[in-house]
Design a protein around this motif. Structure first.
Motif, PDB file in Angstrom:
ATOM      1  N   PRO A 322      -9.672 -13.389  -3.824  1.00 38.46           N
ATOM      2  CA  PRO A 322      -9.214 -12.034  -3.451  1.00 38.46           C
ATOM      3  C   PRO A 322      -8.356 -12.014  -2.176  1.00 38.46           C
ATOM      4  O   PRO A 322      -7.331 -11.333  -2.133  1.00 38.46           O
ATOM      5  CB  PRO A 322     -10.523 -11.265  -3.248  1.00 38.46           C
ATOM      6  N   THR A 323      -8.780 -12.773  -1.151  1.00 42.21           N
ATOM      7  CA  THR A 323      -7.976 -12.746   0.076  1.00 42.21           C
ATOM      8  C   THR A 323      -6.641 -13.460  -0.124  1.00 42.21           C
ATOM      9  O   THR A 323      -5.638 -13.077   0.483  1.00 42.21           O
ATOM     10  CB  THR A 323      -8.727 -13.405   1.245  1.00 42.21           C
ATOM     11  N   LEU A 324      -6.630 -14.507  -0.971  1.00 45.92           N
ATOM     12  CA  LEU A 324      -5.374 -15.186  -1.246  1.00 45.92           C
ATOM     13  C   LEU A 324      -4.390 -14.233  -1.915  1.00 45.92           C
ATOM     14  O   LEU A 324      -3.218 -14.137  -1.506  1.00 45.92           O
ATOM     15  CB  LEU A 324      -5.615 -16.402  -2.145  1.00 45.92           C
ATOM     16  N   LEU A 325      -4.872 -13.505  -2.921  1.00 50.01           N
ATOM     17  CA  LEU A 325      -3.977 -12.583  -3.617  1.00 50.01           C
ATOM     18  C   LEU A 325      -3.624 -11.382  -2.740  1.00 50.01           C
ATOM     19  O   LEU A 325      -2.500 -10.872  -2.804  1.00 50.01           O
ATOM     20  CB  LEU A 325      -4.623 -12.119  -4.924  1.00 50.01           C
ATOM     21  N   ALA A 326      -4.575 -10.932  -1.918  1.00 48.79           N
ATOM     22  CA  ALA A 326      -4.273  -9.815  -1.020  1.00 48.79           C
ATOM     23  C   ALA A 326      -3.226 -10.236   0.014  1.00 48.79           C
ATOM     24  O   ALA A 326      -2.269  -9.496   0.287  1.00 48.79           O
ATOM     25  CB  ALA A 326      -5.548  -9.346  -0.318  1.00 48.79           C
ATOM     26  N   SER A 327      -3.381 -11.429   0.584  1.00 41.89           N
ATOM     27  CA  SER A 327      -2.381 -11.927   1.534  1.00 41.89           C
ATOM     28  C   SER A 327      -1.052 -12.150   0.838  1.00 41.89           C
ATOM     29  O   SER A 327       0.015 -11.875   1.404  1.00 41.89           O
ATOM     30  CB  SER A 327      -2.872 -13.233   2.169  1.00 41.89           C
ATOM     31  N   ALA A 328      -1.114 -12.646  -0.401  1.00 36.89           N
ATOM     32  CA  ALA A 328       0.120 -12.838  -1.163  1.00 36.89           C
ATOM     33  C   ALA A 328       0.803 -11.519  -1.444  1.00 36.89           C
ATOM     34  O   ALA A 328       2.039 -11.431  -1.467  1.00 36.89           O
ATOM     35  CB  ALA A 328      -0.183 -13.569  -2.468  1.00 36.89           C
ATOM     36  N   CYS A 329       0.007 -10.477  -1.640  1.00 38.15           N
ATOM     37  CA  CYS A 329       0.584  -9.150  -1.901  1.00 38.15           C
ATOM     38  C   CYS A 329       1.354  -8.663  -0.674  1.00 38.15           C
ATOM     39  O   CYS A 329       2.486  -8.180  -0.788  1.00 38.15           O
ATOM     40  CB  CYS A 329      -0.535  -8.182  -2.255  1.00 38.15           C
ATOM     41  N   VAL A 589      11.785  -4.265  -5.091  1.00 42.27           N
ATOM     42  CA  VAL A 589      11.266  -5.634  -5.247  1.00 42.27           C
ATOM     43  C   VAL A 589       9.847  -5.725  -4.705  1.00 42.27           C
ATOM     44  O   VAL A 589       8.965  -6.356  -5.316  1.00 42.27           O
ATOM     45  CB  VAL A 589      12.193  -6.637  -4.529  1.00 42.27           C
ATOM     46  N   SER A 590       9.592  -5.098  -3.561  1.00 41.96           N
ATOM     47  CA  SER A 590       8.263  -5.126  -2.963  1.00 41.96           C
ATOM     48  C   SER A 590       7.232  -4.490  -3.888  1.00 41.96           C
ATOM     49  O   SER A 590       6.142  -5.042  -4.105  1.00 41.96           O
ATOM     50  CB  SER A 590       8.289  -4.393  -1.615  1.00 41.96           C
ATOM     51  N   ALA A 591       7.560  -3.345  -4.452  1.00 40.53           N
ATOM     52  CA  ALA A 591       6.633  -2.675  -5.362  1.00 40.53           C
ATOM     53  C   ALA A 591       6.382  -3.514  -6.610  1.00 40.53           C
ATOM     54  O   ALA A 591       5.243  -3.618  -7.097  1.00 40.53           O
ATOM     55  CB  ALA A 591       7.189  -1.298  -5.739  1.00 40.53           C
ATOM     56  N   ALA A 592       7.436  -4.124  -7.142  1.00 42.16           N
ATOM     57  CA  ALA A 592       7.285  -4.945  -8.346  1.00 42.16           C
ATOM     58  C   ALA A 592       6.376  -6.144  -8.082  1.00 42.16           C
ATOM     59  O   ALA A 592       5.498  -6.478  -8.899  1.00 42.16           O
ATOM     60  CB  ALA A 592       8.656  -5.413  -8.833  1.00 42.16           C
ATOM     61  N   GLY A 618      -0.522   5.090  -1.722  1.00 47.21           N
ATOM     62  CA  GLY A 618      -0.247   4.649  -0.361  1.00 47.21           C
ATOM     63  C   GLY A 618       1.197   4.885   0.040  1.00 47.21           C
ATOM     64  O   GLY A 618       1.479   5.372   1.144  1.00 47.21           O
ATOM     65  N   LEU A 619       2.136   4.553  -0.837  1.00 46.17           N
ATOM     66  CA  LEU A 619       3.555   4.715  -0.504  1.00 46.17           C
ATOM     67  C   LEU A 619       3.941   6.187  -0.407  1.00 46.17           C
ATOM     68  O   LEU A 619       4.590   6.610   0.559  1.00 46.17           O
ATOM     69  CB  LEU A 619       4.414   4.019  -1.559  1.00 46.17           C
ATOM     70  N   LEU A 620       3.542   6.975  -1.401  1.00 43.56           N
ATOM     71  CA  LEU A 620       3.912   8.394  -1.381  1.00 43.56           C
ATOM     72  C   LEU A 620       3.230   9.131  -0.230  1.00 43.56           C
ATOM     73  O   LEU A 620       3.792  10.077   0.331  1.00 43.56           O
ATOM     74  CB  LEU A 620       3.555   9.043  -2.714  1.00 43.56           C
ATOM     75  N   GLY A 646       3.351  -3.413   0.670  1.00 47.95           N
ATOM     76  CA  GLY A 646       2.499  -4.595   0.640  1.00 47.95           C
ATOM     77  C   GLY A 646       1.070  -4.283   1.038  1.00 47.95           C
ATOM     78  O   GLY A 646       0.112  -4.752   0.404  1.00 47.95           O
ATOM     79  N   ILE A 647       0.900  -3.487   2.101  1.00 49.34           N
ATOM     80  CA  ILE A 647      -0.451  -3.135   2.544  1.00 49.34           C
ATOM     81  C   ILE A 647      -1.133  -2.240   1.511  1.00 49.34           C
ATOM     82  O   ILE A 647      -2.347  -2.321   1.303  1.00 49.34           O
ATOM     83  CB  ILE A 647      -0.385  -2.437   3.913  1.00 49.34           C
TER      84      ILE A 647
END
Length: 733
Positions: A322-329, A589-592, A618-620, A646-647
């Motif tokens: 989970p942290t790997l994918l969260a950091s990757a996000c 690109v970030s959202a994708a 989060g974005l809106l 990303g966050i």
């Protein structure tokens, strides 16, 4: 359990080989710090644009052609005109003797000889009609209006003789703040050695002085924000974990990750710009997230009664993916900035993404052996289980998210700041440089530096460009420094002299005073092919729209293709165009990438759908907050948009990952409270990294900090409220 989690029994290795692991980490961090210490900060706008941007290409070409563009204006003032004049002359003589050629090309303290030359040759600067009028007023056509002033005073004297100005011209450009600061320090040292008499004050102005002042402010702000961030983050961690040893373990792992990050920046990029200079607090605030999640899970297991080895093994295996994918996000959102040509974005994204990756790596390499060495004393306590949100709370959370989202959609498209005063240094107007700049401007204008630089390839192009500029009715262009304005053609000189019955030899370039010849002579010996159009009365240099209008007017003159156009305003206009072009591309690109990583993590599941909707929330939510508070984006705060995306994937991913783990283990919602607290702490440390930027002297840095804080708050709402609420409603259905 995935192969990534079972390749190595890392907990066992970290326990039994802790000393060599920590020694290697310490050595690598020390070497990385030594390398990172050589990073330099470059604050000029030209470094933010791609190297092939037209204004940057023209800037480099013109810089190679022009002898210099940088000046320092030195003001000398006192209540006694004679005292002022005496010290000004003494200072100018000392500067000529003491300043080395690499810092000073010339010191100009008196333009009377130049004005005398042109008054003796009036046909060079007066039209035929003006000469006829002068002839009617004066008996001697060679000395127009000089009967009462046979010896003109210096044009660098103002305030009835109480103020003198010296113009120090340098052999380098305005875009080299280090050299500018060295020149300014050398001038100040010369003044100190001369011991100005009582009542004499000396001040400095000009683009070199402003650039040096703002460069120093950036360096000062970097230091202040870094210290503030460190103190506040450590304080929050100490309050949350209530363990000094736990904080030391986190700080150790984070320090290694940050050292690796900026050493990588030194090797891969080589320098920091005005955007990346403030990445330290942000790398620390975001990079510590994985360590917080790992430590929180470790402490949860210890408090449940597990011994150190077992607790560490469970914590590593349950948080690694989970942290790997969260950091990757989060890193993917940063990497999306590499899709842009705007270097402030691309270099920011590269360093921030490297920071997320290297801090995650440092977390799992360094934190486990540190926890083993520090041997945290854990007091067991009853583990309070978590409960899912009630249906009423879940519905209320989703409704609130929908309302905020609709408000955010209505606020699109995002608006950009037009008033540039809000982005500059707030201390500059009250600083010594700001005060002297206004004083010298009031007496002598702004013709010593600045303006639009235009490089032509032939005398014919010079006349064409000059004609088009003079025909402009916009009022944007004022005084034009061009050789034909001082040295008309031979035929035109003869025609003008004929109107007043004068028979003289026409003036050639070789007859002009040496300072004039030097100013118009290029590095390769060509003369008179570069023009400088100074701002006119209609030019609004504190408005993005005003600068764009001026640059558009200049480029709209349809000049020949080989004419080079540059200058601070042209570079800024190109920079804003790059920002507004790059932001939508980076956002998409970030959202994708964020959504793609959520799909990889959860697949077609309840948590996957909740994660995708949480990213949108989060974005809106950030867009809605920006609009509600009237915050407008600029060339720096626009970075907050892809970072927020990303966050918006990072935090919900950790929450939903724990919800899914508990569901698959038959204990749904068991760890929601603990994971939510850890995510809240992650957000707090990140928010501190942004909040300390609000203390910056530079308005652009403060605006970025505010925009990023609003994005952080929105993402925290999406993670702690929207994601669990959506998961609860989906499970119920």
């Amino acid at each position: 359990m995935s192969s990534l989690e079972t390749i190595l029994n890392w907990a066992d290795i970290a326990i039994h080989r802790r000393r060599p692991l920590l020694a290697g980490a310490a050595l690598s961090a020390a070497l990385a710090c030594a390398l990172a210490a050589t990073l330099k900060v470059r604050t000029d706008f030209a470094r933010l644009l791609p190297a092939d941007a037209p204004s940057v290409v023209a800037l480099h070409a013109l810089a190679a052609r022009m002898p210099s563009t940088a000046v320092v204006e030195v003001g000398v003032a006192s209540d006694e005109p004679r005292t002022t004049e005496a010290f000004a002359h003494k200072l100018s003589d000392s500067l000529r003797k003491s300043l080395p050629p690499r810092l000073m090309r010339e010191v100009d303290d008196d333009d009377a000889p130049l004005r005398r030359f042109f008054q003796q040759h009036p046909w060079l600067v007066l039209s035929a009609a003006e000469l006829r009028q002068a002839k009617a007023r004066a008996a001697n056509p060679l000395y127009v209006d000089l009967d009462d002033d046979p010896e003109p005073a210096s044009g660098y004297t103002g305030e009835n003789g109480r103020l003198h100005m010296l113009v120090v011209r340098a052999p380098f450009g305005d875009s080299e703040p280090e050299k500018g600061k060295e020149l300014l320090d050398a001038i100040r040292s010369t003044v100190d050695r001369l011991h100005p008499p009582a009542g004499v004050s000396v001040g400095y102005a000009g683009d070199v002085v402003t650039a040096a002042h703002e460069h120093d402010l950036v360096l000062r702000d970097v230091g202040i924000t870094a210290v503030l961030c460190l103190v506040l983050v450590l304080g929050v961690l100490r309050i949350f974990f209530r363990s000094t040893r736990a904080v030391l373990a986190l700080a150790g792992a984070l320090a290694v990750g940050c050292a690796w990050t900026f050493a990588w920046a030194r090797l891969a990029i080589g320098e920091l710009n005005s955007a990346t200079a403030f990445l330290g607090p942000m790398v620390a605030g975001n990079g510590i997230n994985a360590a917080i999640i790992l430590l929180s899970r470790y402490l949860e297991q210890r408090r449940a009664g597990d011994p150190h080895a077992q607790a560490l093994d469970i914590a590593i295996k349950s948080t690694l993916r989970p942290t790997l994918l969260a950091s990757a996000c989060a890193a993917a959102a940063d990497l999306s900035l590499l899709m842009t040509r705007f270097r402030a974005f691309s270099e920011f994204g590269a360093i921030a993404a490297a920071g997320m990756a290297l801090c995650w790596l440092a977390t799992y390499l360094v934190l486990p052996p540190l926890l083993t060495v520090l041997d945290l004393s854990i007091r067991g306590r009853e583990q309070r289980g978590s409960h899912p949100p009630t249906m009423l709370v879940a519905v209320a959370g989703v409704v609130a998210a929908l309302a905020i989202g609709l408000f955010g959609l209505r606020a699109l498209p995002l608006r950009f700041q037009n008033d540039l005063r809000s982005l500059r240094s707030r201390s500059l107007p009250q600083s010594e440089a700001g005060i002297w700049s206004r004083r010298l401007d009031a007496s002598f204008g702004r013709n010593q530096a600045g303006g639009f630089f235009i490089g032509t390839q032939s005398p014919e192009e010079v006349r064409l460009v000059l004609d088009k500029l003079q025909r402009s009715q916009s009022g944007i262009f004022g005084k034009i420094d061009a050789l034909p304005n001082l040295l008309p053609s031979i035929d035109e000189q003869r025609e003008r002299m004929a109107t007043i019955g004068l028979r003289k030899q026409p003036v050639t370039f070789a007859d002009l005073p040496e300072p004039v010849r030097r100013a118009f002579t290029e590095s390769d010996g060509r003369a008179g092919l570069i023009l400088v159009a100074h701002p006119g009365p209609a030019f609004d240099g504190w408005s993005v729209r005003g600068i764009r209008k001026a640059v558009g007017e200049l480029r709209g003159l349809r000049l020949p293709a080989d004419v080079q156009i540059s200058g601070p305003e042209v570079i800024f206009a190109d920079m804003m165009r790059e920002v507004e072009t790059a932001l939508p591309r980076a956002g998409i690109v970030s959202a994708a990438l964020a959504c793609g990583l959520l799909v990889v993590m959860f697949g077609a599941s309840i948590e996957g759908a909740a994660g995708l909707l949480s990213v949108a929330a989060g974005l809106l939510g950030m867009i809605a907050a920006l609009n509600a508070l009237g915050v407008r984006l600029d060339f720096l705060s626009a970075l907050a948009v892809p970072i927020t995306i990303g966050i918006a994937g990072d935090y919900p991913l950790n929450m939903l990952g724990r919800i899914k783990q508990d569901r698959l283990q038959g204990e749904p919602w068991r760890g929601l409270r603990q994971t939510g607290a850890a995510v809240l702490l992650c957000s707090a440390t990140t928010a501190i990294g942004y909040a300390v930027l609000l203390a910056s002297d530079t308005g652009a840095i403060r605006s970025f900090g505010l925009a990023a804080l609003l994005g952080e708050a929105s993402c925290l709402f999406a993670a702690l409220v929207v994601a669990p609420a959506l998961a609860r409603l989906a499970q119920r259905s």
